[in-house]
Scaffold this active site. Structure first.
Site, PDB file in Angstrom:
ATOM      1  N   GLY A  29       0.840  -1.199   0.000  1.00  0.00           N
ATOM      2  CA  GLY A  29       0.000   0.000   0.000  1.00  0.00           C
ATOM      3  C   GLY A  29       0.874   1.247   0.000  1.00  0.00           C
ATOM      4  O   GLY A  29       2.097   1.163   0.153  1.00  0.00           O
ATOM      5  N   SER A  30       0.221   2.380  -0.150  1.00  0.00           N
ATOM      6  CA  SER A  30       0.963   3.640  -0.307  1.00  0.00           C
ATOM      7  C   SER A  30       1.687   4.042   0.980  1.00  0.00           C
ATOM      8  O   SER A  30       2.773   4.610   0.935  1.00  0.00           O
ATOM      9  CB  SER A  30       0.001   4.750  -0.735  1.00  0.00           C
ATOM     10  OG  SER A  30      -1.034   4.898   0.228  1.00  0.00           O
ATOM     11  N   THR A  31       1.124   3.724   2.133  1.00  0.00           N
ATOM     12  CA  THR A  31       1.790   4.112   3.394  1.00  0.00           C
ATOM     13  C   THR A  31       3.041   3.257   3.597  1.00  0.00           C
ATOM     14  O   THR A  31       4.118   3.768   3.889  1.00  0.00           O
ATOM     15  CB  THR A  31       0.831   3.946   4.588  1.00  0.00           C
ATOM     16  OG1 THR A  31      -0.422   4.568   4.266  1.00  0.00           O
ATOM     17  CG2 THR A  31       1.405   4.562   5.851  1.00  0.00           C
ATOM     18  N   ASP A  85       2.752  -2.585   8.109  1.00  0.00           N
ATOM     19  CA  ASP A  85       1.765  -2.515   7.039  1.00  0.00           C
ATOM     20  C   ASP A  85       0.718  -1.457   7.349  1.00  0.00           C
ATOM     21  O   ASP A  85       0.575  -1.031   8.492  1.00  0.00           O
ATOM     22  CB  ASP A  85       1.065  -3.891   6.878  1.00  0.00           C
ATOM     23  CG  ASP A  85       0.435  -4.047   5.496  1.00  0.00           C
ATOM     24  OD1 ASP A  85      -0.012  -5.162   5.186  1.00  0.00           O
ATOM     25  OD2 ASP A  85       0.401  -3.051   4.733  1.00  0.00           O
ATOM     26  N   GLY A  86       0.051  -1.030   6.289  1.00  0.00           N
ATOM     27  CA  GLY A  86      -1.010  -0.030   6.461  1.00  0.00           C
ATOM     28  C   GLY A  86      -2.326  -0.723   6.775  1.00  0.00           C
ATOM     29  O   GLY A  86      -2.370  -1.937   6.995  1.00  0.00           O
ATOM     30  N   ALA A  87      -3.385   0.046   6.767  1.00  0.00           N
ATOM     31  CA  ALA A  87      -4.724  -0.521   6.988  1.00  0.00           C
ATOM     32  C   ALA A  87      -5.749   0.422   6.373  1.00  0.00           C
ATOM     33  O   ALA A  87      -5.481   1.607   6.156  1.00  0.00           O
ATOM     34  CB  ALA A  87      -4.998  -0.693   8.483  1.00  0.00           C
ATOM     35  N   ASP A  88      -6.915  -0.125   6.091  1.00  0.00           N
ATOM     36  CA  ASP A  88      -8.015   0.711   5.581  1.00  0.00           C
ATOM     37  C   ASP A  88      -8.836   1.283   6.728  1.00  0.00           C
ATOM     38  O   ASP A  88      -9.357   2.378   6.650  1.00  0.00           O
ATOM     39  CB  ASP A  88      -8.940  -0.135   4.690  1.00  0.00           C
ATOM     40  CG  ASP A  88      -8.175  -0.648   3.487  1.00  0.00           C
ATOM     41  OD1 ASP A  88      -7.552   0.169   2.788  1.00  0.00           O
ATOM     42  OD2 ASP A  88      -8.153  -1.874   3.282  1.00  0.00           O
ATOM     43  N   GLU A 107      -0.724 -10.744   3.031  1.00  0.00           N
ATOM     44  CA  GLU A 107      -0.513  -9.866   4.199  1.00  0.00           C
ATOM     45  C   GLU A 107      -0.874 -10.612   5.467  1.00  0.00           C
ATOM     46  O   GLU A 107      -0.136 -10.614   6.448  1.00  0.00           O
ATOM     47  CB  GLU A 107      -1.378  -8.615   4.074  1.00  0.00           C
ATOM     48  CG  GLU A 107      -0.928  -7.681   2.984  1.00  0.00           C
ATOM     49  CD  GLU A 107      -1.869  -6.507   2.811  1.00  0.00           C
ATOM     50  OE1 GLU A 107      -3.062  -6.650   3.127  1.00  0.00           O
ATOM     51  OE2 GLU A 107      -1.406  -5.446   2.377  1.00  0.00           O
ATOM     52  N   LYS A 125      -7.938   6.836   8.854  1.00  0.00           N
ATOM     53  CA  LYS A 125      -8.262   5.387   8.898  1.00  0.00           C
ATOM     54  C   LYS A 125      -8.896   4.988  10.233  1.00  0.00           C
ATOM     55  O   LYS A 125      -9.317   3.851  10.391  1.00  0.00           O
ATOM     56  CB  LYS A 125      -6.997   4.558   8.678  1.00  0.00           C
ATOM     57  CG  LYS A 125      -6.172   4.922   7.459  1.00  0.00           C
ATOM     58  CD  LYS A 125      -6.927   4.685   6.169  1.00  0.00           C
ATOM     59  CE  LYS A 125      -6.088   4.917   4.936  1.00  0.00           C
ATOM     60  NZ  LYS A 125      -4.961   4.022   4.741  1.00  0.00           N
TER      61      LYS A 125
END
Ligand code: DER
Length: 195
Positions: A29-31, A85-88, A107, A125
């Site tokens: 992801g972008s983050t 990792d990122g998250a929604d 993931e 988020k």
């Protein structure tokens, strides 16, 4: 501060947890892309040594390779020191919705194998309850199935079990009780939350 600035800030804060010699799960992801970039920089500057990355998508794999981050896999390293990792969506109990970037199965496998799982998000988020965004819950299904279903997320565990019982569903995007640290970048500053 743009949302991109906030993502970058959260990512750099998480990279501070990376120590030489670690095996690191690299999210998607972008983050997380900012975190992977920073790890690459620190390796190139000699400030980090002997890092092994386990990627969660082709996209992250390509970025890591381009940065010279040595990569391996879960068969070689069944237990990882740290995953970033990122998250929604992130709720107050560190439960996550992930997978809107399309890589949730790998993931979940990588992040389920790590001793510490650091989630990096900008403040947009943060939700009261998962599913609050009203966006569909990502699920990974056996390819070529035209499976579609609507599911209200009431009780997280019930929803989790019932979704996994549907034939053809391989995994869903609720990461319950997996994150150990959440890094939230807000215009007011960085908030670090440890479980
Ligand atoms: O798809 C994913 O699981 C991504 O990690 C997603 O949840 C966060 O992506 P972003 O950092 O680009 O918002």
């Amino acid at each position: 501060l743009t949302q991109e600035d906030l993502k970058r800030l959260a990512a750099y804060k998480a990279v501070a947890f990376v120590e030489s010699g670690m095996v690191i799960g690299l999210g998607t992801g972008s983050t997380t892309a900012f975190a992977v970039e920073q790890i690459g920089q620190l390796l190139q500057q000699g400030k980090l040594k002997n890092i092994v990355g386990i990627s969660t998508s082709k996209k992250t794999q390509e970025q890591a390779l381009a940065l010279g981050i040595p990569l391996s896999d879960l068969n070689t390293y069944p237990v990882l020191d740290l995953a970033i990792d990122g998250a929604d969506e992130v709720d107050s109990k560190f439960n996550l919705v992930k997978g809107r970037g399309g890589s949730l199965l790998r993931e979940k496998m990588v992040e389920g194998a790590c001793l510490k799982f650091v989630v990096i998000v900008d403040e947009s988020k943060i939700v009261e309850n998962l599913g609050a965004s009203g966006l569909p819950m990502p699920v990974e299904i056996v390819p070529f199935l035209d499976l579609y279903f609507e599911k209200e997320i009431g009780d997280l565990n019930f929803a989790s079990d019932s979704i996994l019982r549907i034939a053809g569903v391989v995994e869903h995007g609720m990461f319950i009780d997996m994150a150990t640290t959440v890094v939230i970048a807000s215009v007011a500053g960085i908030i670090l939350k440890h479980k």
